[in-house]
Design a protein around this motif. Structure first.
Motif, mmCIF file in Angstrom:
data_model
loop_
_atom_site.group_PDB
_atom_site.id
_atom_site.type_symbol
_atom_site.label_atom_id
_atom_site.label_comp_id
_atom_site.label_asym_id
_atom_site.label_seq_id
_atom_site.Cartn_x
_atom_site.Cartn_y
_atom_site.Cartn_z
ATOM 1 N N GLU A 1 7.754 -4.407 12.971
ATOM 2 C CA GLU A 1 7.266 -5.536 12.175
ATOM 3 C C GLU A 1 5.742 -5.575 12.163
ATOM 4 O O GLU A 1 5.092 -5.433 13.197
ATOM 5 C CB GLU A 1 7.806 -6.843 12.763
ATOM 6 C CG GLU A 1 7.359 -8.088 12.043
ATOM 7 C CD GLU A 1 7.804 -9.353 12.749
ATOM 8 O OE1 GLU A 1 7.333 -10.432 12.365
ATOM 9 O OE2 GLU A 1 8.612 -9.256 13.683
ATOM 10 N N GLY A 2 5.177 -5.740 10.984
ATOM 11 C CA GLY A 2 3.728 -5.825 10.850
ATOM 12 C C GLY A 2 3.065 -4.521 10.470
ATOM 13 O O GLY A 2 1.871 -4.491 10.155
ATOM 14 N N THR A 3 3.816 -3.412 10.495
ATOM 15 C CA THR A 3 3.227 -2.107 10.193
ATOM 16 C C THR A 3 2.747 -2.038 8.750
ATOM 17 O O THR A 3 1.669 -1.501 8.466
ATOM 18 C CB THR A 3 4.235 -0.981 10.468
ATOM 19 O OG1 THR A 3 4.581 -0.988 11.860
ATOM 20 C CG2 THR A 3 3.652 0.370 10.112
ATOM 21 N N VAL A 4 3.548 -2.553 7.822
ATOM 22 C CA VAL A 4 3.174 -2.498 6.412
ATOM 23 C C VAL A 4 1.845 -3.195 6.181
ATOM 24 O O VAL A 4 0.922 -2.640 5.568
ATOM 25 C CB VAL A 4 4.268 -3.125 5.527
ATOM 26 C CG1 VAL A 4 3.738 -3.401 4.126
ATOM 27 C CG2 VAL A 4 5.464 -2.194 5.440
ATOM 28 N N GLU A 5 1.723 -4.417 6.668
ATOM 29 C CA GLU A 5 0.490 -5.169 6.451
ATOM 30 C C GLU A 5 -0.690 -4.519 7.166
ATOM 31 O O GLU A 5 -1.774 -4.364 6.586
ATOM 32 C CB GLU A 5 0.663 -6.611 6.933
ATOM 33 C CG GLU A 5 -0.587 -7.452 6.703
ATOM 34 C CD GLU A 5 -0.438 -8.882 7.207
ATOM 35 O OE1 GLU A 5 -1.187 -9.747 6.740
ATOM 36 O OE2 GLU A 5 0.432 -9.119 8.064
ATOM 37 N N ALA A 6 -0.493 -4.123 8.428
ATOM 38 C CA ALA A 6 -1.583 -3.560 9.201
ATOM 39 C C ALA A 6 -2.132 -2.294 8.555
ATOM 40 O O ALA A 6 -3.345 -2.137 8.383
ATOM 41 C CB ALA A 6 -1.116 -3.267 10.630
ATOM 42 N N THR B 1 0.590 7.332 -1.094
ATOM 43 C CA THR B 1 1.422 7.029 0.069
ATOM 44 C C THR B 1 2.028 5.639 -0.043
ATOM 45 O O THR B 1 1.353 4.677 -0.421
ATOM 46 C CB THR B 1 0.581 7.112 1.364
ATOM 47 O OG1 THR B 1 0.068 8.437 1.511
ATOM 48 C CG2 THR B 1 1.423 6.755 2.581
ATOM 49 N N ALA B 2 3.302 5.541 0.290
ATOM 50 C CA ALA B 2 3.977 4.255 0.376
ATOM 51 C C ALA B 2 4.290 3.958 1.836
ATOM 52 O O ALA B 2 4.671 4.855 2.595
ATOM 53 C CB ALA B 2 5.266 4.261 -0.438
ATOM 54 N N ILE B 3 4.121 2.715 2.221
ATOM 55 C CA ILE B 3 4.389 2.286 3.595
ATOM 56 C C ILE B 3 5.485 1.233 3.550
ATOM 57 O O ILE B 3 5.312 0.172 2.931
ATOM 58 C CB ILE B 3 3.125 1.725 4.255
ATOM 59 C CG1 ILE B 3 1.997 2.752 4.188
ATOM 60 C CG2 ILE B 3 3.404 1.337 5.701
ATOM 61 C CD1 ILE B 3 0.640 2.196 4.578
ATOM 62 N N LEU B 4 6.611 1.535 4.181
ATOM 63 C CA LEU B 4 7.780 0.662 4.097
ATOM 64 C C LEU B 4 8.288 0.282 5.478
ATOM 65 O O LEU B 4 8.134 1.033 6.450
ATOM 66 C CB LEU B 4 8.934 1.352 3.360
ATOM 67 C CG LEU B 4 8.838 1.666 1.874
ATOM 68 C CD1 LEU B 4 7.982 2.896 1.640
ATOM 69 C CD2 LEU B 4 10.219 1.919 1.302
ATOM 70 N N GLU B 5 8.913 -0.875 5.555
ATOM 71 C CA GLU B 5 9.718 -1.261 6.713
ATOM 72 C C GLU B 5 11.124 -1.521 6.197
ATOM 73 O O GLU B 5 11.313 -2.334 5.285
ATOM 74 C CB GLU B 5 9.171 -2.534 7.364
ATOM 75 C CG GLU B 5 7.798 -2.391 7.984
ATOM 76 C CD GLU B 5 7.214 -3.736 8.417
ATOM 77 O OE1 GLU B 5 7.978 -4.723 8.472
ATOM 78 O OE2 GLU B 5 6.010 -3.807 8.672
ATOM 79 N N ILE B 6 12.103 -0.848 6.749
ATOM 80 C CA ILE B 6 13.465 -1.023 6.246
ATOM 81 C C ILE B 6 13.968 -2.444 6.468
ATOM 82 O O ILE B 6 14.853 -2.921 5.759
ATOM 83 C CB ILE B 6 14.430 0.000 6.864
ATOM 84 C CG1 ILE B 6 14.564 -0.211 8.362
ATOM 85 C CG2 ILE B 6 14.003 1.404 6.549
ATOM 86 C CD1 ILE B 6 15.969 -0.288 8.829
ATOM 87 N N SER B 7 13.362 -3.140 7.421
ATOM 88 C CA SER B 7 13.785 -4.521 7.692
ATOM 89 C C SER B 7 13.503 -5.452 6.527
ATOM 90 O O SER B 7 14.097 -6.528 6.423
ATOM 91 C CB SER B 7 13.086 -5.042 8.953
ATOM 92 O OG SER B 7 11.675 -5.025 8.795
#
Length: 384
Positions: A46-51, A85-91
């Protein structure tokens, strides 16, 4: 003094960048001459996408996808246009927190929305993907995601399988000819610290199924369905190895990525540290600041602050950590690169108050200020 701040989010209170800004505020109160750089930090969860997205000058995109129960939900992912590049969180699309506790049951939850996010990113020119894979509500082996990308999973009568792990029960045939052609051009880096295989006593059904609401009686059945799915997948993809470390991550999404896409599973912390080029900033710093919501013995098990400390020590830099709270065993962090750590709670307050963003920001800034006043006092003593 040059200071680099790379602090993980204080979950439920401040994002990585917000926490960094609070620390910078406190530092500059104590010493306005300091040169402070804030770098994003996350561990793939959690927070990886935003960071990563905001910290690297990208943009966030919001779209409607199918949630884990097949309902419409809004998902957010990041795009870094320059590197496609796309940054995704499956959550965001298949997370367990999207499912009310009384409705949690991996027989019915799907990863379809994850595929919709990938498809949307591909259509916008992305060919590199960083995917955080934690916090799923699913145990469908990733077939939902793959269905959204054009792969066909059919029963004996040639009908598409229904959503959820229950769909795997009737799997008879896999067709790959309608899969999204652009997938061949895509590269996926999966942030995954789970090493579980797809099946067996350490597989996703047995280990994570109960956490997702699975009835104990159905766990062996889901395991058999996944084993059959892996066997059929092997006919198309040599990489379809159900015993591969991490294949059982996120209810089998690890297996789907490793088998059906060009993917590698990596430590989430390592991906973030490499992508943000943190070492380039640390090598010229005088002091490094890191931290997270709670500092304890688990921090040394590859969590983000220890990753930061490891890079700092490669360049011989001192490291200070700030944390919402610390446990007694947090002293183990001192042997793993964190020279000193400080809890930021400054007065007795209810937990709900402490978790408020305004309170957390104030406590973090005030603590940083006093630590840097101490450093300034130490410089004066050294001068004598």
């Amino acid at each position: 003094m040059k200071v680099v701040i790379a602090i993980d989010s204080l979950k439920g209170s401040l994002s990585s960048l917000e926490a960094g800004a609070a620390v910078r505020e406190g530092i500059l109160r104590a010493d306005p001459s300091c040169e402070v750089a804030i770098r994003p930090l996350a561990d793939g969860g959690e927070g990886t996408v935003e960071a990563l997205t905001l910290g690297m000058g990208g943009k966030l995109r919001e779209l409607s996808v199918k949630g884990p129960l097949g309902e419409s939900t809004l998902a957010v992912y990041g795009i870094l246009p320059e590197s496609h590049t796309a940054i995704l969180e499956i959550s965001q699309a298949a997370g367990i927190m999207l499912v009310p506790k009384e409705k949690r049951n991996p027989l019915h939850t799907t990863s379809f929305g994850v595929g919709e996010m990938i498809l949307d990113a591909v259509q916008r020119g992305c060919r590199r993907f960083i995917v955080g894979i934690g916090g799923s509500a699913t145990n469908d082996g990733g077939i939902g995601m793959l269905q959204a990308l054009g792969y066909e999973f059919l029963d004996a009568s040639g009908k598409p399988l229904p959503f959820g792990a229950k769909g795997l029960r009737g799997l008879s045939e896999i067709r790959i000819d309608k899969a999204l052609p652009e997938l061949r051009e895509c590269r996926f880096r999966i942030a995954c610290d789970v090493t579980n295989p797809l099946c067996g006593e350490n597989g996703c059904s047995a280990v994570f199924g109960p956490q997702k609401g699975a009835d104990p009686a159905v766990i062996p059945e889901m395991d058999r369905w996944l084993s059959h799915y892996a066997k059929l997948s092997r006919a198309f993809f040599e990489t379809a190895d159900p015993d591969a470390p991490g294949a059982g991550a996120a209810g089998g999404l690890g297996f789907a990525f490793l088998s059906y896409t060009n993917a590698v599973l990596e430590s989430g912390v390592r991906i973030v540290l490499k992508e943000t080029r943190l070492s380039d900033f640390i090598k010229d710093a005088d002091l490094v600041i890191t931290g997270e919501g709670r500092l304890d013995a688990q921090t040394i098990m590859g969590k983000a602050p220890i990753g930061v400390a490891g890079i700092a020590k490669e360049y011989g830099k001192p490291v200070i950590a700030f944390s919402g709270s610390v446990s007694e065993d947090a002293v183990k962090c001192n042997a793993h690169g964190i020279d000193a750590f400080f809890p930021i709670l400054r007065r007795a307050e209810p937990l709900s108050r402490c978790m408020e963003a305004k309170t957390a920001k104030r406590n973090l800034a005030d603590t940083a200020e006093q630590v840097f006043r101490l450093l300034n006092a130490a410089k004066q003593l050294k001068g004598h």
